[in-house]
Write a protein that holds these residues in place. Sequence first.
Motif, mmCIF file in Angstrom:
data_model
loop_
_atom_site.group_PDB
_atom_site.id
_atom_site.type_symbol
_atom_site.label_atom_id
_atom_site.label_comp_id
_atom_site.label_asym_id
_atom_site.label_seq_id
_atom_site.Cartn_x
_atom_site.Cartn_y
_atom_site.Cartn_z
ATOM 1 N N ALA A 275 0.828 -1.204 0.000
ATOM 2 C CA ALA A 275 0.000 0.000 0.000
ATOM 3 C C ALA A 275 0.866 1.259 0.000
ATOM 4 O O ALA A 275 0.585 2.223 -0.730
ATOM 5 N N GLU B 139 0.931 4.171 -2.890
ATOM 6 C CA GLU B 139 0.430 5.514 -2.593
ATOM 7 C C GLU B 139 1.527 6.575 -2.590
ATOM 8 O O GLU B 139 1.308 7.697 -3.037
ATOM 9 N N ARG C 266 1.634 8.047 8.253
ATOM 10 C CA ARG C 266 0.310 7.479 8.066
ATOM 11 C C ARG C 266 0.191 6.174 8.843
ATOM 12 O O ARG C 266 1.188 5.473 9.034
ATOM 13 N N TYR D 115 -1.650 2.502 8.817
ATOM 14 C CA TYR D 115 -2.410 1.514 8.061
ATOM 15 C C TYR D 115 -3.058 0.572 9.075
ATOM 16 O O TYR D 115 -2.361 -0.117 9.822
ATOM 17 N N ARG E 26 -9.191 10.762 8.845
ATOM 18 C CA ARG E 26 -9.555 9.944 7.689
ATOM 19 C C ARG E 26 -9.622 10.787 6.426
ATOM 20 O O ARG E 26 -9.141 10.386 5.366
ATOM 21 N N ASN F 73 -6.312 11.463 5.074
ATOM 22 C CA ASN F 73 -5.521 10.254 4.801
ATOM 23 C C ASN F 73 -4.364 10.031 5.763
ATOM 24 O O ASN F 73 -3.363 9.416 5.405
ATOM 25 N N TYR F 74 -4.513 10.525 6.982
ATOM 26 C CA TYR F 74 -3.516 10.198 7.992
ATOM 27 C C TYR F 74 -3.707 8.763 8.504
ATOM 28 O O TYR F 74 -2.751 8.120 8.923
ATOM 29 N N ARG G 225 -5.484 5.119 7.351
ATOM 30 C CA ARG G 225 -6.018 4.433 6.181
ATOM 31 C C ARG G 225 -6.423 3.009 6.542
ATOM 32 O O ARG G 225 -5.741 2.344 7.326
ATOM 33 N N LEU H 113 -6.711 -0.893 5.882
ATOM 34 C CA LEU H 113 -5.937 -1.920 5.186
ATOM 35 C C LEU H 113 -6.767 -3.206 5.227
ATOM 36 O O LEU H 113 -6.639 -4.019 6.138
#
Length: 273
Positions: free
Chosen positions: A72, A76, A182, A184, A216, A219-220, A222, A224
Amino acid sequence: DFSGPAFEQVDNRLMALQLVEQGMSEAAMFTADGRVVQVADILYQRPVLLERSRFHPPTHFTLDLLEHARNALKQEAEIDDDKLVVLAEMTLRDLCEETECVDTLDFLHRADILCALGMNVLISNYGEYYRLAQYLFRYTRQPIAIAMGLPSLHEVFDEHQVEDLPGGVLGSFGRLFRQDLRLYVCPMLDQTSGEVVNFDQFTPAEHLKHLLAYLRENNYVRALDSLPAERLKIYSHEVLQQLREGDSNWESCVPSNVAEMIKSRQLFGYQPR
């Protein structure tokens, strides 16, 4: 780093552990070949993927979580896989889960497997995630990703853990996401109902819901969701208990090379039957 004929019996991985356990450093790192290294030499301006776990033992779940997070992050952030540093982190708290002090033999068993898997190991005394993030920020401004399950996300939103921090939970998030970091977050299995609980079903305290929505939206944090559901059924403490009781079902919960290593070296209390 101890080397030379007089120190042939010294395991530098134990020296790294002692640095942290004796309070001489908040963190220490060793590489897959057992060398204690300066963290800056490994992390300087490189992207980082980290998983915090007991690795007791490493299971399909812990290793798959790391691999899916790696995929991921590569997709990204468009990072160079050759430059990505993957870290297996163990805190002193996790190393002392069964006893009041660290069992050095048990620690070496975990280290042996992680090193055999080609992983860099970070030992830290950073119980709170924001403190871990601040430590990593010293060495790189490249993307940093932390792979975790939903129970760990509950820890991140636990106000009691940061009640002495100025700004409380808001202050912790300000420190945690100060740079390109970030989280996951993979689903978990509800052991009562047997149903999968994913990130969309995560509910913090009522007054923190808007904060979660902000994280959210930017995008801090995410989801999975790519891990197979059967992996979520694996719990390392259950695997360890099966291993010690002679229940062979534990072998299906770890990679084959990990199982062979545990059996051949009789790690974690394994006894052939």
